[in-house]
Design an enzyme around this catalytic site. Structure first.
Site, short mmCIF file in Angstrom:
data_model
loop_
_atom_site.label_atom_id
_atom_site.label_comp_id
_atom_site.label_asym_id
_atom_site.label_seq_id
_atom_site.Cartn_x
_atom_site.Cartn_y
_atom_site.Cartn_z
N LYS A 100 1.07 -1.30 -0.36
CA LYS A 100 0.01 -0.14 -0.34
C LYS A 100 0.79 1.28 0.27
CE LYS A 100 -2.95 3.01 3.08
NZ LYS A 100 -3.25 2.70 4.03
N GLY A 161 -7.50 9.78 10.48
CA GLY A 161 -7.47 9.53 11.90
C GLY A 161 -8.59 10.53 12.24
N ALA A 187 -9.12 5.98 5.14
CA ALA A 187 -8.84 7.01 5.92
C ALA A 187 -10.02 7.59 5.86
CB ALA A 187 -7.93 7.76 5.79
N GLY A 188 -10.48 7.91 6.99
CA GLY A 188 -11.53 9.10 8.03
C GLY A 188 -12.95 8.43 8.30
N ASN A 209 -8.82 1.69 10.69
CA ASN A 209 -7.78 1.61 11.47
C ASN A 209 -8.49 2.33 12.85
OD1 ASN A 209 -4.61 1.30 11.90
ND2 ASN A 209 -5.61 1.37 13.31
#
Lengths: 257, 67
Positions: A100, A161, A187-188, A209
């Site tokens: 990635k 995040g 993401a987000g 994550n």
């Protein structure tokens, strides 16, 4: 019905949920959350070994790369050179070709530097890597990545995040419509319903994550995401009803007393 | 004796020390790591062959949790 298969760079994944392994309180919690998420692919970072503490546990003591697919990332890299160095090391570590790529452009927003990202994608593809690419939600740049051989397009929902969820559904939809390689929102994402929305838009998968690791009960949240992604995918496949401005009664009018 | 930079820290090693010896010293032999020697990635099969010299720069990396 045709079987619904999720395939990235020739690899068939059982789960459309890919999870990150950062930010957990302990490796044991990481391993439990990964298990609860049902993910068969996890992202990992490449960093210096701590030579001062030989006894410190390491990630591979808890997650077995033979049982779960490791997707090495380039988190923290701010130019092409750093990203290439990181992924070449990752490849040497265990023969990982599927990686990635993320090349960041700004410390405060962690927004991707797309010029460096495109440059790195070209080089990596030339070197035989299969590259899943973190990118902005700009359809033109996403197309450019695909034209340069990206194995998956990974547009951000919102800053890494941030937990703000999908901020530009239209752009994500445009990218999905034009792409021949899988589109995976990365993401987000802040909570399980955000993942459902991404899947309902037609994303092939999502990468989560912080939303799991920063939840009050990460393992329960991992389970919630597992269900949310399955629900979203099923909902997408089922095809939603049309939207109407006025009501349509659910019960028949005929036979009304 | 030779002085090398390992992961940004000064480390003193014995003469004729190989990368493999260095991995053993830090209990990393056989672990999933990769090594960069003076900016060049060293293939695993060369760990025993590659001897360290004074002022060499070595980076040993591994996988950690990341998103």
């Amino acid at each position: 019905m045709k079987k619904d298969i999720f395939k990235v760079a020739g690899k068939i994944l059982k789960s459309r949920l890919i999870v990150g392994t950062g930010k957990y309180k302990s490796f044991s919690e990481t391993a439990k959350a990964v298990k609860a998420s049902g993910a068969d692919m996890v992202t990992v970072a490449v960093r210096r070994v701590n030579i001062l503490d030989k006894k410190k546990p390491i990630l591979t003591d808890y997650l077995n790369p033979k049982k779960i697919i490791f997707l090495p990332n380039t988190a923290g890299c701010f130019n092409s050179e750093e990203a290439l160095r990181t992924l070449r090391l990752a490849r040497e570590m265990g023969g990982w070709k599927l990686v990635k790529l993320e090349v960041l452009g700004d410390k405060k927003t962690l927004y991707p530097n797309m010029l460096e990202t495109i440059k790195s994608t070209k080089t990596l593809v030339k070197e035989g890597f299969e590259v899943m690419v973190y990118c902005t939600d700009d359809p033109l740049l996403a197309k450019k990545l695909e034209d340069n051989g990206a194995s998956a397009i990974m547009p951000l929902a919102s800053p890494i995040g941030s937990g703000l969820g999908i901020q530009n559904k239209v752009n994500i939809s445009l990218i999905i419509k034009q792409s021949k390689v899988p589109v995976i929102v990365d993401a987000g994402i802040g909570t399980a319903s955000d993942a459902t929305i991404a899947m309902e838009l037609g994303c092939e998968g999502v990468l989560i994550n912080s939303a799991i690791a920063n939840a009050k009960k990460p393992i329960l949240m991992a389970q919630a995401f597992k269900d949310a992604v399955i629900s979203g995918r099923n909902s997408y496949l089922a095809g939603r009803m049309n939207k109407n401005y006025f009501a349509t009664a659910s019960s028949p009018v005929k036979g009304l007393i | 004796m030779a002085k090398i930079q390992l992961n940004g820290k000064k480390v003193i090693i014995k003469p004729n020390y190989s990368l493999f010896n260095l991995l053993e010293k830090y209990k990393l032999a056989g672990k999933k790591v990769a090594i960069e020697h003076n900016g060049v990635i060293v293939p695993k099969i060369n760990y025993k062959k590659k001897k360290l010299k004074n002022n060499d720069k070595v980076e040993i990396v591994h996988f950690i949790g990341g998103g």
